[in-house]
Design an enzyme around this catalytic site. Structure first.
Site, PDB file in Angstrom:
ATOM      1  N   GLN A   1       4.893   8.749  -7.552  1.00  0.00           N
ATOM      2  CA  GLN A   1       6.275   8.384  -7.216  1.00  0.00           C
ATOM      3  C   GLN A   1       6.864   7.433  -8.271  1.00  0.00           C
ATOM      4  O   GLN A   1       7.894   7.727  -8.889  1.00  0.00           O
ATOM      5  CB  GLN A   1       6.325   7.700  -5.850  1.00  0.00           C
ATOM      6  CG  GLN A   1       7.678   7.058  -5.557  1.00  0.00           C
ATOM      7  CD  GLN A   1       7.700   6.232  -4.277  1.00  0.00           C
ATOM      8  OE1 GLN A   1       8.200   6.681  -3.270  1.00  0.00           O
ATOM      9  NE2 GLN A   1       7.170   5.017  -4.327  1.00  0.00           N
ATOM     10  N   ASP A   2       6.210   6.300  -8.486  1.00  0.00           N
ATOM     11  CA  ASP A   2       6.754   5.297  -9.404  1.00  0.00           C
ATOM     12  C   ASP A   2       6.766   5.804 -10.848  1.00  0.00           C
ATOM     13  O   ASP A   2       7.707   5.560 -11.589  1.00  0.00           O
ATOM     14  CB  ASP A   2       5.947   4.001  -9.325  1.00  0.00           C
ATOM     15  CG  ASP A   2       6.112   3.301  -7.994  1.00  0.00           C
ATOM     16  OD1 ASP A   2       6.693   3.904  -7.065  1.00  0.00           O
ATOM     17  OD2 ASP A   2       5.647   2.153  -7.858  1.00  0.00           O
TER      18      ASP A   2
ATOM     19  N   ASP B   1      -8.683   8.695 -18.836  1.00  0.00           N
ATOM     20  CA  ASP B   1      -9.200   8.388 -17.511  1.00  0.00           C
ATOM     21  C   ASP B   1      -9.496   6.905 -17.403  1.00  0.00           C
ATOM     22  O   ASP B   1     -10.177   6.342 -18.265  1.00  0.00           O
ATOM     23  CB  ASP B   1     -10.481   9.196 -17.255  1.00  0.00           C
ATOM     24  CG  ASP B   1     -10.845   9.275 -15.791  1.00  0.00           C
ATOM     25  OD1 ASP B   1     -10.660   8.255 -15.082  1.00  0.00           O
ATOM     26  OD2 ASP B   1     -11.327  10.327 -15.345  1.00  0.00           O
TER      27      ASP B   1
ATOM     28  N   LEU C   1       0.282   2.300 -13.756  1.00  0.00           N
ATOM     29  CA  LEU C   1       0.654   2.602 -12.375  1.00  0.00           C
ATOM     30  C   LEU C   1      -0.409   3.449 -11.670  1.00  0.00           C
ATOM     31  O   LEU C   1      -0.311   3.693 -10.469  1.00  0.00           O
ATOM     32  CB  LEU C   1       1.998   3.343 -12.336  1.00  0.00           C
ATOM     33  CG  LEU C   1       3.147   2.741 -13.140  1.00  0.00           C
ATOM     34  CD1 LEU C   1       4.430   3.531 -12.893  1.00  0.00           C
ATOM     35  CD2 LEU C   1       3.359   1.274 -12.817  1.00  0.00           C
TER      36      LEU C   1
ATOM     37  N   SER D   1      -4.120   4.810  -4.491  1.00  0.00           N
ATOM     38  CA  SER D   1      -3.031   3.950  -4.000  1.00  0.00           C
ATOM     39  C   SER D   1      -2.799   3.991  -2.503  1.00  0.00           C
ATOM     40  O   SER D   1      -1.832   3.417  -2.018  1.00  0.00           O
ATOM     41  CB  SER D   1      -1.733   4.339  -4.702  1.00  0.00           C
ATOM     42  OG  SER D   1      -1.371   5.657  -4.319  1.00  0.00           O
TER      43      SER D   1
ATOM     44  N   SER E   1       0.451  -5.463  -5.926  1.00  0.00           N
ATOM     45  CA  SER E   1       0.944  -4.972  -4.642  1.00  0.00           C
ATOM     46  C   SER E   1       1.043  -6.077  -3.604  1.00  0.00           C
ATOM     47  O   SER E   1       0.234  -7.008  -3.587  1.00  0.00           O
ATOM     48  CB  SER E   1      -0.011  -3.890  -4.134  1.00  0.00           C
ATOM     49  OG  SER E   1       0.183  -3.642  -2.760  1.00  0.00           O
TER      50      SER E   1
ATOM     51  N   GLU F   1       0.153  -5.751  -0.740  1.00  0.00           N
ATOM     52  CA  GLU F   1      -1.061  -5.654   0.090  1.00  0.00           C
ATOM     53  C   GLU F   1      -2.064  -6.750  -0.287  1.00  0.00           C
ATOM     54  O   GLU F   1      -2.996  -7.017   0.464  1.00  0.00           O
ATOM     55  CB  GLU F   1      -1.701  -4.271  -0.065  1.00  0.00           C
ATOM     56  CG  GLU F   1      -0.931  -3.149   0.615  1.00  0.00           C
ATOM     57  CD  GLU F   1      -1.063  -3.135   2.136  1.00  0.00           C
ATOM     58  OE1 GLU F   1      -2.067  -3.639   2.669  1.00  0.00           O
ATOM     59  OE2 GLU F   1      -0.142  -2.623   2.800  1.00  0.00           O
TER      60      GLU F   1
ATOM     61  N   TYR G   1      -8.370  -1.595  -0.734  1.00  0.00           N
ATOM     62  CA  TYR G   1      -7.271  -1.412  -1.687  1.00  0.00           C
ATOM     63  C   TYR G   1      -6.683  -2.759  -2.075  1.00  0.00           C
ATOM     64  O   TYR G   1      -6.488  -3.059  -3.256  1.00  0.00           O
ATOM     65  CB  TYR G   1      -6.190  -0.516  -1.066  1.00  0.00           C
ATOM     66  CG  TYR G   1      -4.905  -0.459  -1.871  1.00  0.00           C
ATOM     67  CD1 TYR G   1      -4.829   0.282  -3.040  1.00  0.00           C
ATOM     68  CD2 TYR G   1      -3.762  -1.152  -1.459  1.00  0.00           C
ATOM     69  CE1 TYR G   1      -3.662   0.341  -3.785  1.00  0.00           C
ATOM     70  CE2 TYR G   1      -2.582  -1.098  -2.196  1.00  0.00           C
ATOM     71  CZ  TYR G   1      -2.543  -0.352  -3.352  1.00  0.00           C
ATOM     72  OH  TYR G   1      -1.388  -0.313  -4.086  1.00  0.00           O
TER      73      TYR G   1
ATOM     74  N   LYS H   1      -6.690  -4.568  -5.752  1.00  0.00           N
ATOM     75  CA  LYS H   1      -5.441  -4.972  -6.404  1.00  0.00           C
ATOM     76  C   LYS H   1      -5.473  -6.453  -6.807  1.00  0.00           C
ATOM     77  O   LYS H   1      -4.897  -6.836  -7.828  1.00  0.00           O
ATOM     78  CB  LYS H   1      -4.240  -4.696  -5.491  1.00  0.00           C
ATOM     79  CG  LYS H   1      -3.778  -3.247  -5.513  1.00  0.00           C
ATOM     80  CD  LYS H   1      -3.151  -2.873  -6.857  1.00  0.00           C
ATOM     81  CE  LYS H   1      -2.557  -1.486  -6.878  1.00  0.00           C
ATOM     82  NZ  LYS H   1      -2.110  -1.097  -8.237  1.00  0.00           N
TER      83      LYS H   1
END
Length: 324
Positions: A15-16, A59, A81, A85, A126, A128, A150, A154
């Protein structure tokens, strides 16, 4: 052509990545997208700009591939990015999440240090990371208390970025982005799950939507607005970390009300609570204070919550009608 600024985006098919690629192309950049050599890469989000960007393989699990990619492409800016996710998936794949979302950042930073430490680096941090929040709203100085593998990964990615910035004098910045959605959001995310279901129910393809905690609150913005903040960070003289958010929270219930209401339906007749969608550890009230981004970067979110929801519903209606 030679004087065009060149940017490398990892996660360009996400998306981003797709919105950022569009934005950078509009700024006159030459855009290179790093993709994994896998059979499952989905180009759906970038198919309209695929002829305008250069896709190359690399990668985050393999530092040598990143070093080679940087040597060949010589970008002035790198936007990291790519990540595993999805919070829910991180419970089922905690080690893989750590490899990509945490150590992947280190491999990229180290590759930049080796190839050209003058490359400007953006790390996708994030909200999160705040998890079990210590204060409301959350700002750059708020302590982290992640509540998922996650979130933990992050936090590592965030601090290793700070570490390379301070240790090697690299222009490395982190954007602590709060939830940002769009018609390109994956179907596994609750916002897109809702708008897709609304479209399906409206078109008679479904008759219910199963959700977890309707009272969960999030600070939701539009991804297209948020990628501009990423770019602005790399245009500053000094690297830094910035919270990017709307500063307003909405509940999942409110999202349902607006989404169903947009097609003249009453959400309470279709939404069914399902224990399976409750998280093992739910995060508390995530709401960001983006004062620093607004004052230092001159950034402002431009899309209202209502506009975001209706934009997503309209896109899903159009998508499903096109498939019939």
């Amino acid at each position: 052509m030679a004087n065009k600024k060149r940017a490398l985006i990892t996660g360009i098919t996400g998306q981003d990545g797709s919105y950022l690629a569009e934005f950078l192309l509009a700024q006159g950049y030459e855009v290179i997208g790093m993709i994994r050599r896998s059979s499952t890469v989905n180009f759906e989000r970038i198919k309209h700009i695929q002829d305008d960007v250069t896709l190359t393989t690399g990668d985050l699990l393999d530092e040598v591939s990143i070093i080679n990619l940087l040597r060949e492409s010589r970008p002035a800016e790198v936007y990291n990015l790519a990540a595993q996710s999805f919070v829910q998936t991180s419970w089922g794949q905690p080690v893989f999440t750590g490899e990509t979302t945490a150590l992947g950042v280190t491999r990229m930073l180290d590759a930049i240090r080796i190839v050209d430490p003058d490359i400007r680096f953006y790390q996708a941090s994030s909200s999160e990371m705040f998890g079990k929040v210590v204060e409301v709203p959350q700002r750059e100085t708020t302590p982290f208390y992640p509540r998922s593998p996650y979130g933990v990964a992050k936090v590592y990615g965030h601090w290793i970025t700070v570490n390379y910035r301070e240790s090697y004098g690299m222009h490395a910045s982190s954007g602590i982005l709060f939830n940002h959605e769009s018609p390109r959001r994956g179907l596994e995310f609750v916002t897109r799950k809702i708008t897709n279901a609304v479209a399906r129910i409206k078109l008679g393809l479904d008759n219910e939507l199963r959700l977890g905690n309707l009272e969960a609150q999030r600070d939701w913005g539009f991804a297209g607005d948020y990628v501009k903040a990423m770019w602005l960070m790399l245009q500053q003289d000094q690297p830094d970390d910035f919270v990017v958010s709307t500063g307003q929270t909405q509940s999942v219930r409110r999202f349902c009300e607006l989404a169903f209401g947009h097609v003249d339906l009453d959400y309470s007749k279709y939404v069914v609570l399902d224990e399976r969608f409750m998280r093992p550890a739910e995060v508390d009230l995530l709401v960001g204070d983006s004062t620093k981004a607004r004052t230092t970067l001159g950034w402002e979110p431009e899309t209202s919550f209502e506009k975001l929801v209706t934009m997503m519903v309209e896109a899903d209606l159009a998508l499903l009608k096109g498939q019939r």
